[in-house]
Design a protein around this motif. Structure first.
Motif, mmCIF file in Angstrom:
data_model
loop_
_atom_site.group_PDB
_atom_site.id
_atom_site.type_symbol
_atom_site.label_atom_id
_atom_site.label_comp_id
_atom_site.label_asym_id
_atom_site.label_seq_id
_atom_site.Cartn_x
_atom_site.Cartn_y
_atom_site.Cartn_z
ATOM 1 N N ASP A 220 0.850 -1.192 0.000
ATOM 2 C CA ASP A 220 0.000 0.000 0.000
ATOM 3 C C ASP A 220 0.885 1.242 0.000
ATOM 4 N N LEU A 221 0.378 2.325 -0.577
ATOM 5 C CA LEU A 221 1.049 3.624 -0.530
ATOM 6 C C LEU A 221 0.006 4.680 -0.175
ATOM 7 N N GLU A 222 0.314 5.529 0.832
ATOM 8 C CA GLU A 222 -0.650 6.515 1.316
ATOM 9 C C GLU A 222 -0.058 7.923 1.320
ATOM 10 N N LEU A 223 -0.918 8.904 1.060
ATOM 11 C CA LEU A 223 -0.597 10.315 1.207
ATOM 12 C C LEU A 223 -1.671 10.912 2.106
ATOM 13 N N SER A 224 -1.256 11.590 3.192
ATOM 14 C CA SER A 224 -2.244 12.054 4.170
ATOM 15 C C SER A 224 -1.854 13.405 4.752
ATOM 16 N N TYR A 225 -2.868 14.065 5.306
ATOM 17 C CA TYR A 225 -2.690 15.304 6.057
ATOM 18 C C TYR A 225 -3.030 15.024 7.516
ATOM 19 N N MET A 226 -2.193 15.509 8.440
ATOM 20 C CA MET A 226 -2.426 15.307 9.861
ATOM 21 C C MET A 226 -2.376 16.645 10.595
ATOM 22 N N LEU A 227 -3.282 16.786 11.558
ATOM 23 C CA LEU A 227 -3.237 17.896 12.496
ATOM 24 C C LEU A 227 -2.916 17.349 13.868
ATOM 25 N N ARG A 228 -1.812 17.808 14.462
ATOM 26 C CA ARG A 228 -1.426 17.432 15.828
ATOM 27 C C ARG A 228 -1.784 18.555 16.788
ATOM 28 N N LEU A 229 -2.553 18.241 17.814
ATOM 29 C CA LEU A 229 -2.845 19.173 18.894
ATOM 30 C C LEU A 229 -2.102 18.677 20.127
ATOM 31 N N ILE A 230 -1.240 19.517 20.698
ATOM 32 C CA ILE A 230 -0.340 19.103 21.772
ATOM 33 C C ILE A 230 -0.606 19.961 23.005
ATOM 34 N N LYS A 231 -0.779 19.290 24.137
ATOM 35 C CA LYS A 231 -0.998 19.994 25.395
ATOM 36 C C LYS A 231 0.349 20.418 25.968
ATOM 37 N N ASP A 232 0.527 21.723 26.175
ATOM 38 C CA ASP A 232 1.789 22.249 26.684
ATOM 39 C C ASP A 232 1.820 22.222 28.209
ATOM 40 N N ALA A 233 3.026 22.281 28.752
ATOM 41 C CA ALA A 233 3.181 22.281 30.202
ATOM 42 C C ALA A 233 2.561 23.529 30.832
ATOM 43 N N ALA A 234 2.499 24.625 30.082
ATOM 44 C CA ALA A 234 1.951 25.883 30.594
ATOM 45 C C ALA A 234 0.434 25.946 30.458
ATOM 46 N N ALA A 235 -0.219 24.784 30.305
ATOM 47 C CA ALA A 235 -1.682 24.668 30.211
ATOM 48 C C ALA A 235 -2.238 25.233 28.912
ATOM 49 N N GLY A 236 -1.370 25.501 27.952
ATOM 50 C CA GLY A 236 -1.829 25.967 26.653
ATOM 51 C C GLY A 236 -1.824 24.841 25.635
ATOM 52 N N TRP A 237 -2.132 25.193 24.405
ATOM 53 C CA TRP A 237 -2.164 24.226 23.310
ATOM 54 C C TRP A 237 -1.266 24.723 22.185
ATOM 55 N N SER A 238 -0.581 23.807 21.547
ATOM 56 C CA SER A 238 0.135 24.106 20.315
ATOM 57 C C SER A 238 -0.340 23.115 19.261
ATOM 58 N N HIS A 239 -0.106 23.449 18.009
ATOM 59 C CA HIS A 239 -0.556 22.555 16.940
ATOM 60 C C HIS A 239 0.499 22.492 15.843
ATOM 61 N N GLU A 240 0.428 21.421 15.088
ATOM 62 C CA GLU A 240 1.357 21.209 13.980
ATOM 63 C C GLU A 240 0.578 20.615 12.815
ATOM 64 N N ASN A 241 0.745 21.223 11.634
ATOM 65 C CA ASN A 241 0.200 20.683 10.402
ATOM 66 C C ASN A 241 1.292 19.897 9.694
ATOM 67 N N LEU A 242 0.948 18.749 9.165
ATOM 68 C CA LEU A 242 1.973 17.967 8.475
ATOM 69 C C LEU A 242 1.375 17.133 7.351
ATOM 70 N N VAL A 243 2.213 16.858 6.385
ATOM 71 C CA VAL A 243 1.884 15.950 5.283
ATOM 72 C C VAL A 243 2.747 14.712 5.443
ATOM 73 N N GLN A 244 2.134 13.544 5.268
ATOM 74 C CA GLN A 244 2.840 12.288 5.493
ATOM 75 C C GLN A 244 2.701 11.359 4.284
ATOM 76 N N VAL A 245 3.803 10.777 3.896
ATOM 77 C CA VAL A 245 3.810 9.716 2.883
ATOM 78 C C VAL A 245 4.198 8.421 3.582
ATOM 79 N N THR A 246 3.372 7.391 3.426
ATOM 80 C CA THR A 246 3.602 6.125 4.118
ATOM 81 C C THR A 246 3.526 4.962 3.137
ATOM 82 N N ALA A 247 4.519 4.096 3.207
ATOM 83 C CA ALA A 247 4.533 2.883 2.405
ATOM 84 C C ALA A 247 4.385 1.672 3.323
ATOM 85 N N PHE A 248 3.469 0.768 2.991
ATOM 86 C CA PHE A 248 3.227 -0.447 3.757
ATOM 87 C C PHE A 248 3.592 -1.662 2.912
ATOM 88 N N SER A 249 4.233 -2.635 3.559
ATOM 89 C CA SER A 249 4.472 -3.910 2.889
ATOM 90 C C SER A 249 4.108 -5.041 3.835
#
Length: 251
Positions: A220-249
């Motif tokens: 399989d071969l995949e192309l995807s978009y991911m949104l990461r929401l991360i809880k910070d130590a200061a009780a806030g939130w940060s986020h990261e947008n990313l594109v991922q290519v994944t190969a499965f065998s």
């Protein structure tokens, strides 16, 4: 409106909604996930992932995960393994790489999900994965323009992933070739040693939407978009947008 058009609009809406709430800084992930059948029920797994920083200027993280699992039946599997995560860190303006070591235990449950009315039912596949990560985290200090490891701290993190694979082709029993859509969400919880990470019970959430192509029952071969929401130590939130290519065998 057809099932496929509805699904396409849902995917477009998810991505547009995520991006409308963020200033785009896009990380890139390249991952390979390989399975090797040792016997009829035992499978060895090897995964490697290369992850950039949000500006795609350097390697932020290298991950290597290996292990094995046992297929108890057509729906349930259990297994364990080891993971090395080499992550780029910056302390007082000094940057370097530090390795985190993990032992992990996990279980999978897979079942079909059907959409549509009787006579026009569309078969999809839902996978639930529960993973416990036993984490040995490096304690770092900055000195002489270098990062030095002074010891390790131990923490446990629990992950629950829900993954829906939706084939866009018709098939009778097994999905062996064709295009599919992927919807996925994963929750991360710090169940012990929270003082060594963000100090919180909730760690992060990863939402993913993508598309893939199954060349045959092995690749399989995949192309995807991911949104990461991360809880910070200061009780806030940060986020990261990313594109991922994944190969499965599956060999």
């Amino acid at each position: 409106m057809s099932f496929y058009k509805q699904l396409t609009w849902v995917m477009v809406g998810m991505i547009a909604g995520y991006n409308s709430r963020s200033q785009i800084a896009l990380s890139g992930w390249a991952t390979t996930n390989n399975q090797f059948s040792i016997s009829r029920k035992v499978v060895y797994q090897l995964e490697a992932s290369f992850r950039s920083d949000p500006q795609r200027q350097y390697l932020q993280t290298f991950l290597l995960r290996t292990g094995a699992f046992v297929q108890l039946n057509s729906q349930w599997s259990v297994g364990g393994g080891y993971c090395l995560t080499d992550n780029r860190r910056t302390i007082s303006g000094t940057t370097g790489y530090a390795a985190e070591h993990q032992a992990l235990e996990q279980a999978w449950y897979i079942h079909p999900v059907y959409f549509g009315t009787e006579g026009h039912r569309h078969k999809t596949f839902m996978r639930h994965r529960l993973r416990l990560e036993n984490r040995w985290l490096p304690n770092l200090v900055e000195g002489n323009d270098d990062l030095k490891k002074t010891g390790t701290s131990f923490s446990n993190r629990l992950r629950y992933q829900l993954r829906e694979q939706i084939p866009l082709v018709s098939f009778v029993n097994d999905f062996n070739k064709g295009t599919y859509v992927l919807l996925q969400n994963e929750f991360f919880f710090n169940v012990s040693g929270r003082q060594y990470v963000n100090g919180k019970w909730f760690d992060q959430n990863r939402s993913l939407v993508g598309a893939g192509y199954r060349f045959n029952r092995h690749i399989d071969l995949e192309l995807s978009y991911m949104l990461r929401l991360i809880k910070d130590a200061a009780a806030g939130w940060s986020h990261e947008n990313l594109v991922q290519v994944t190969a499965f065998s599956r060999l």
